[in-house]
Design a protein around this motif. Sequence first.
Motif, PDB file in Angstrom:
ATOM      1  N   GLY A 320      85.042  35.348 -61.999  1.00  0.00           N
ATOM      2  CA  GLY A 320      85.453  33.985 -62.289  1.00  0.00           C
ATOM      3  C   GLY A 320      84.750  33.012 -61.374  1.00  0.00           C
ATOM      4  O   GLY A 320      83.691  33.300 -60.815  1.00  0.00           O
ATOM      5  N   ASP A 540      87.764  34.901 -72.987  1.00  0.00           N
ATOM      6  CA  ASP A 540      86.986  34.526 -71.812  1.00  0.00           C
ATOM      7  C   ASP A 540      86.464  35.779 -71.102  1.00  0.00           C
ATOM      8  O   ASP A 540      85.316  35.822 -70.648  1.00  0.00           O
ATOM      9  CB  ASP A 540      87.852  33.695 -70.871  1.00  0.00           C
ATOM     10  CG  ASP A 540      87.058  33.140 -69.696  1.00  0.00           C
ATOM     11  OD1 ASP A 540      86.058  32.458 -69.924  1.00  0.00           O
ATOM     12  OD2 ASP A 540      87.458  33.403 -68.545  1.00  0.00           O
ATOM     13  N   GLY A 544      82.643  36.927 -70.726  1.00  0.00           N
ATOM     14  CA  GLY A 544      82.155  37.132 -69.369  1.00  0.00           C
ATOM     15  C   GLY A 544      81.434  38.454 -69.187  1.00  0.00           C
ATOM     16  O   GLY A 544      80.466  38.543 -68.428  1.00  0.00           O
ATOM     17  N   THR A 545      81.878  39.497 -69.887  1.00  0.00           N
ATOM     18  CA  THR A 545      81.218  40.800 -69.757  1.00  0.00           C
ATOM     19  C   THR A 545      79.803  40.787 -70.308  1.00  0.00           C
ATOM     20  O   THR A 545      79.006  41.663 -69.999  1.00  0.00           O
ATOM     21  CB  THR A 545      82.016  41.894 -70.492  1.00  0.00           C
ATOM     22  OG1 THR A 545      82.060  41.590 -71.878  1.00  0.00           O
ATOM     23  CG2 THR A 545      83.421  42.014 -69.936  1.00  0.00           C
ATOM     24  N   ARG A 549      79.638  32.470 -72.322  1.00  0.00           N
ATOM     25  CA  ARG A 549      80.655  31.461 -72.020  1.00  0.00           C
ATOM     26  C   ARG A 549      81.520  31.243 -73.259  1.00  0.00           C
ATOM     27  O   ARG A 549      81.052  31.339 -74.388  1.00  0.00           O
ATOM     28  CB  ARG A 549      80.024  30.127 -71.610  1.00  0.00           C
ATOM     29  CG  ARG A 549      78.932  30.225 -70.561  1.00  0.00           C
ATOM     30  CD  ARG A 549      79.470  30.619 -69.183  1.00  0.00           C
ATOM     31  NE  ARG A 549      78.417  30.581 -68.178  1.00  0.00           N
ATOM     32  CZ  ARG A 549      77.564  31.575 -67.949  1.00  0.00           C
ATOM     33  NH1 ARG A 549      77.622  32.671 -68.686  1.00  0.00           N
ATOM     34  NH2 ARG A 549      76.649  31.466 -67.005  1.00  0.00           N
TER      35      ARG A 549
END
Length: 841
Positions: A320, A540, A544-545, A549
């Motif tokens: 994050g 999210d 993220g992986t 975005r």
Amino acid sequence: EEERAAIVHRVHQRLSAQKHEASQHPFNPAELPHEAQRPRSDNLPRMRREDFLGAGLVDTPLVQFAALEGYRFDTLPGADDPAYLGESVEVKLSAALRAKAEELGHDPVAIYHWVRNHVEWLPTWGAVQDAELTLSARRGNAMDIASLLISLLRASGIPARYVHGTIEVPEDAFRNWTGGFKHIEEAMNYAASGGIPITGMITGGRISHVRMEHIWVEAAVDFLPSRGAVMREADTWLPLDASYKQYEFLPGVDIGAINGINGGQLLQSLLDGADVDLAEGWVKNLDPSVLFQAQREADLNLMAELEGIDSPKVREIIGGKTILARDSPILPSGMPYKNVLVGVRYGSLPPALQPTISFALGNEAFGHQLVTSAYSWAELNNTKITLSFRPATEDDKRTLEGLVPEGGFSDLSQIPSSIPAYLINVIPELRVDGDLVLSGSPLSLGQELAFSFSVWDPLRGTMHYPNRVAAGSYLAIGVVGGSVSGRTLEVSETRLRATAEMVLNNDQGGAAGLNEDAFLGELFHAGLMSYFGQYNLFADIVAGTRGSRFLLANSAGTYGYVPSVNYFFGIPHSVSPGGVLMDLDRVAHVSSTDGGGRQAWTELNFQLGALASVLEHTVPEQMLVPVTGPGAGVSAVRALEQALSTGQRVYHITPLNQATALPNIHQNAATMSEIAAALEIGREVIVHTDPIVLSGWRGAGYVVFDPSSGAGAWKISGSANGGFLAGAGINVTIFGLLLSYKSMLAQVWGAKEIGVTLTSAANYLVAVNVLIGVTDISKNCRGPATRWVAMSYTAITLTFIGATGAIAVVTGPVGGFAAGALFGIASGYLRNSLTESPFCG
């Protein structure tokens, strides 16, 4: 014989033309519910004040002088206008805002730095959150954050106003601010997709700066000489921008390196035991145990990795960003970027910057009176909205009450199995937070009401979403954009617990103050907020992986009870227990793969649709079905999985293979018509061959999608873009509650099943509130929640297998099922872990 055959044929035609089931929901395959918003090339920042005025964006209010007590600001031009201390749709002076202002000592220095250091900026455009929601969610776009800052200043007696202008930000700072992008073009495209008017400034053949429209704040402060540290008399309209900041980005654990799974081998293992015909476009007999085993191995590997981390935080697992805080005993003397143009100033935001949603009951084309009501998005975001039906007259009410056994009942099985629809008329009512805002024309029970909502935003204009609702339904309507507040779920959980305790304790006194809204309204509203909250969080993580975005854009849909309507020659004859339906007409988002290319972006959007589909059956199950109890949810993903488990073929139909594939699909006429219409305009379809039966529900699950963007409609029979929950226990419970209009609550009060249902839902909301809590800006949760988050993270991220250990879903029946099945595995983990009600240690 010929005469008799002709007569029989005419009778058959006549009967076939009559209505035998609920109407198919309207569906336009050109407008898909699950979609990624795209930028508009003509949405450029204004460069002259005349451009603002020409668009109807003018300074408000005009200067008016009034005497105000307390802190002196009457000597500063315009500062003594009451509008700069008042409330508006977005600017709230609620108890929560006043308490926060008091906590910060009513000090403009402390207020500015707290908002700047604790509230994340979202690159979208339009006022979608009010100050209270932004305070709770700690995230929002420039308008939302400005509303929060203005609210805290005004609650402290300090005049404040919005400023709308154009700014210029260095490209490296913009990439960081927007989400840590590697490529400036992708960062700009992401913000433009969110609706921000934006353009690039070229220096030496490359983009060196980004020019964009923006909203910030001006506050009437005592700037000289203390720069706001001592507040005696206002002397300056000081510009303050609490939305602009820079971040530190944390990668989280490398799930691809940890899980030890080779994506290509796993996909091959899945296919080895299956029957696949790529030429005809179908697959069957996939073995999901291969995926379950991979999930278990990945979970064990991740847990072993976490054993080596001393008291891991959630942030260390999922990654994050952290705001790079700036603290100072004084206010800044200028803006942190180049101010190109101050366009206009507002005491409250104008309609041109306020996305709206409007509702309509009835349809003049059907002969019913059309009544409408419109709201700005910030008014309704996260708010409880319900559509219900009440008896039209006292006679209708007495007829309905006469169906309940005399003296009430103690067991829900005593409820009648059906209600004669033609004997009872009802009136549709739309309520916002319990207050009646719209009332329609009388309908017979079971008759279909034309209900629609329309969404307007500055980027895309107006979009219409028509629906047909059977009279006797009870629906919550979810309106969400930007954030889902954990506070929303806390309130619902508190109310549900209080109602459940009254029922379980047989509190007759408490029953007098309740109505069906306390039962169903809170229950279904909480379910919608839970759905969007989980989708926002896990989407999210999924993005993220992949180094991508994701942002949740303005979305809306319904969730609630719908009865089963029985027809006689096209007329509703009776209604009987139905089920719980989730129908999400709009689940929009903004996404970017930061240079991954068009195919990667398309795959991401397709997978986000699969995740949304799984939640459409798991959220109702999590809330309303005991782990060992009756009832099962249906969604497009669940139906496809069920079809494969029974040996059906799942087809991937394109305009090229439809001639050979469509004859093998045996779904109802309405579904086949939708599939044909979608193929005609270049859409593609994933569907199984024959109807499935699951907990009494019968029908099809299918996906209509755009192969060029991954946008899709994840549908079930009846054309709902969502899921259905069937099962004897929940049907009877909800049907009983529908009979429980206020005057009848005492008669159902003794049915303990109602209290058990509400208690189960409240327990679920405790766990979901923790889930929403880990999205908080700090993400410092430790303890029992850490393992729960890690397990959920593994389940979600395993959906992307590829060369690096993540699963890449291919567009087709194999990839579509792989995405759905793995998300289904994830949902099983989530459901089990939610029952443990974990908290931060």
